[in-house]
Design an enzyme around this catalytic site. Structure first.
Site, PDB file in Angstrom:
ATOM      1  N   HIS A 109       0.828  -1.212   0.000  1.00  0.00           N
ATOM      2  CA  HIS A 109       0.000   0.000   0.000  1.00  0.00           C
ATOM      3  C   HIS A 109       0.859   1.258   0.000  1.00  0.00           C
ATOM      4  CE1 HIS A 109       1.244  -0.496   4.111  1.00  0.00           C
ATOM      5  NE2 HIS A 109       0.959   0.782   4.320  1.00  0.00           N
ATOM      6  N   ASP A 111       0.622   4.895   2.053  1.00  0.00           N
ATOM      7  CA  ASP A 111      -0.118   5.408   3.207  1.00  0.00           C
ATOM      8  C   ASP A 111      -1.092   6.514   2.811  1.00  0.00           C
ATOM      9  OD1 ASP A 111       1.234   3.705   4.944  1.00  0.00           O
ATOM     10  OD2 ASP A 111       2.820   5.177   5.344  1.00  0.00           O
ATOM     11  N   HIS A 263       4.656   0.004   0.022  1.00  0.00           N
ATOM     12  CA  HIS A 263       5.416  -0.791   0.992  1.00  0.00           C
ATOM     13  C   HIS A 263       4.541  -1.868   1.613  1.00  0.00           C
ATOM     14  CE1 HIS A 263       3.705   2.597   3.210  1.00  0.00           C
ATOM     15  NE2 HIS A 263       3.712   1.838   4.287  1.00  0.00           N
ATOM     16  N   ARG A 278       5.215   6.384  13.857  1.00  0.00           N
ATOM     17  CA  ARG A 278       5.117   6.907  12.483  1.00  0.00           C
ATOM     18  C   ARG A 278       4.523   8.303  12.457  1.00  0.00           C
ATOM     19  NH1 ARG A 278       0.960   4.369   8.285  1.00  0.00           N
ATOM     20  NH2 ARG A 278      -0.113   6.367   8.354  1.00  0.00           N
TER      21      ARG A 278
HETATM   22  C1  OGA Z   1       3.367   1.902   8.174  1.00  0.00           C
HETATM   23  C2  OGA Z   1       3.580   0.514   7.698  1.00  0.00           C
HETATM   24  C3  OGA Z   1       5.089  -1.345   7.904  1.00  0.00           C
HETATM   25  C4  OGA Z   1       5.829  -2.038   8.973  1.00  0.00           C
HETATM   26  O1  OGA Z   1       3.791   2.193   9.293  1.00  0.00           O
HETATM   27  O2  OGA Z   1       2.802   2.694   7.433  1.00  0.00           O
HETATM   28  O3  OGA Z   1       3.022   0.140   6.709  1.00  0.00           O
HETATM   29  O4  OGA Z   1       6.595  -2.973   8.636  1.00  0.00           O
HETATM   30  N1  OGA Z   1       4.455  -0.188   8.408  1.00  0.00           N
HETATM   31  O5  OGA Z   1       5.664  -1.676  10.150  1.00  0.00           O
HETATM   32 MN    MN Z   2       2.050   1.892   5.699  1.00  0.00          MN
END
Ligand code: OGA
Ligand code: MN
Length: 287
Positions: A109, A111, A263, A278
């Site tokens: 995806h 974000d 990601h 985040r």
């Molecule tokens: C995010 C996500 C991936 C992870 O924080 O946006 O997709 O491996 N994280 O934590």
């Molecule tokens: Mn993410």
């Protein structure tokens, strides 16, 4: 190494990304250094790994804000108390309650692509890492677009797609991290429409802008054809040749561009704690 600046940069041996060494983000960067960081971000296809960052939530937020205003995640229960700009990406349970989103990113995806002005980029800071697993993969969607067969480029030319948070959320309806959305939450994440190919506003390059997590359909196509075409695009964009798999080190801060990358969280065994913070920088409406 970029001339005249104080940090070292190593390109990663992959389709995207660079590692930044000897830069301390706990202190405000001077304008030249900040400009060099921004340049490195754009030149390395939107992925920077800042090693060894001992920063507070305030310093993480301060650095993030230099790229633009920050977005507040709709799952309010997972925001860091006192710092709504920070989403806890964490599998830690306290007093029987999850304190963060423990299954964030289990599908490829970008974000907040489900918002009218999706994210420019996200900054994820590792506070506690599991002894096993917990990697995150990133795919370069400039390269994925460039490498599409001409017939597929023609099929998606000028097309638009629907992005929906709810569509993705419902797939995880059994998850302990995802109680049903309230009506207010649903109103906050109404479906939006974005071009299937977008022009990156800072580099001028074309990137694919669909992702399995949030893109529910391509408009102006019969349902079956939309599904088939999305499947082709999803499979293509996550081919190994476009991907870098990040093995987290203590106190990494990873900054990715949500306009030209997607990601995926690989997850870790349940018995290990994994705890990250985040921030999410707002971007422009895609065109
Ligand atoms: C995010 C996500 C991936 C992870 O924080 O946006 O997709 O491996 N994280 O934590
Ligand atoms: Mn993410």
């Amino acid at each position: 190494m970029t001339e005249g600046t104080v940090f070292r940069l190593h390109r990663l041996d992959a389709a995207l990304g660079a590692e930044i060494l000897d830069l301390d983000l706990s202190r405000p960067l001077d304008d030249d250094t900040f400009a060099a960081v921004r340049r490195a971000f754009l030149e390395n296809n939107g992925l920077l790994v800042f090693r060894a960052q001992s920063i507070t939530p305030e310093q993480h937020i301060e650095f993030s804000r230099r790229f633009g205003p920050l977005m507040i995640h709709v799952l309010r229960q997972y925001l860091l108390p006192g710092h709504p700009e920070t989403l806890r990406v964490s599998n830690v349970i306290e007093n029987g309650e999850p304190i963060g989103l423990g299954d964030a990113g289990a599908i490829w995806h970008s974000d907040l692509s489900y918002t009218p002005e999706p994210s420019l980029g996200s900054l994820l800071h590792a506070l506690e890492l599991p002894a096993e697993g917990g990697d995150t993969s990133f795919a370069n969607l400039y390269a994925a677009y460039d490498a599409l067969p001409a017939v597929i480029k023609q099929r998606i030319e000028g097309k638009r797609a629907m992005h929906s948070y709810n569509h993705s959320y419902e797939r995880f309806s059994g998850s302990k991290w995802r109680p049903p959305l309230t009506e207010n939450q649903k109103n906050e994440v109404r479906e939006v429409i974005h071009p299937v190919v977008r022009i990156h506003p800072e580099t001028g390059r074309k990137a694919l802008f669909v992702n399995e997590g949030f893109t529910s359909r391509i408009l102006d196509l019969p349902d079956a054809e939309s599904r088939e075409l999305l499947e082709v695009l999803f499979t293509h964009s996550t081919k190994a040749c476009f991907v870098y798999r990040h093995r987290w080190q203590d106190h990494d801060l990873v900054f990715w561009d949500n306009r030209c990358t997607i990601h995926l969280a690989h997850g870790c065994p349940e018995q290990f704690r994994r705890h990250l913070h985040r921030t999410t920088v707002k971007g422009d409406a895609p065109y």
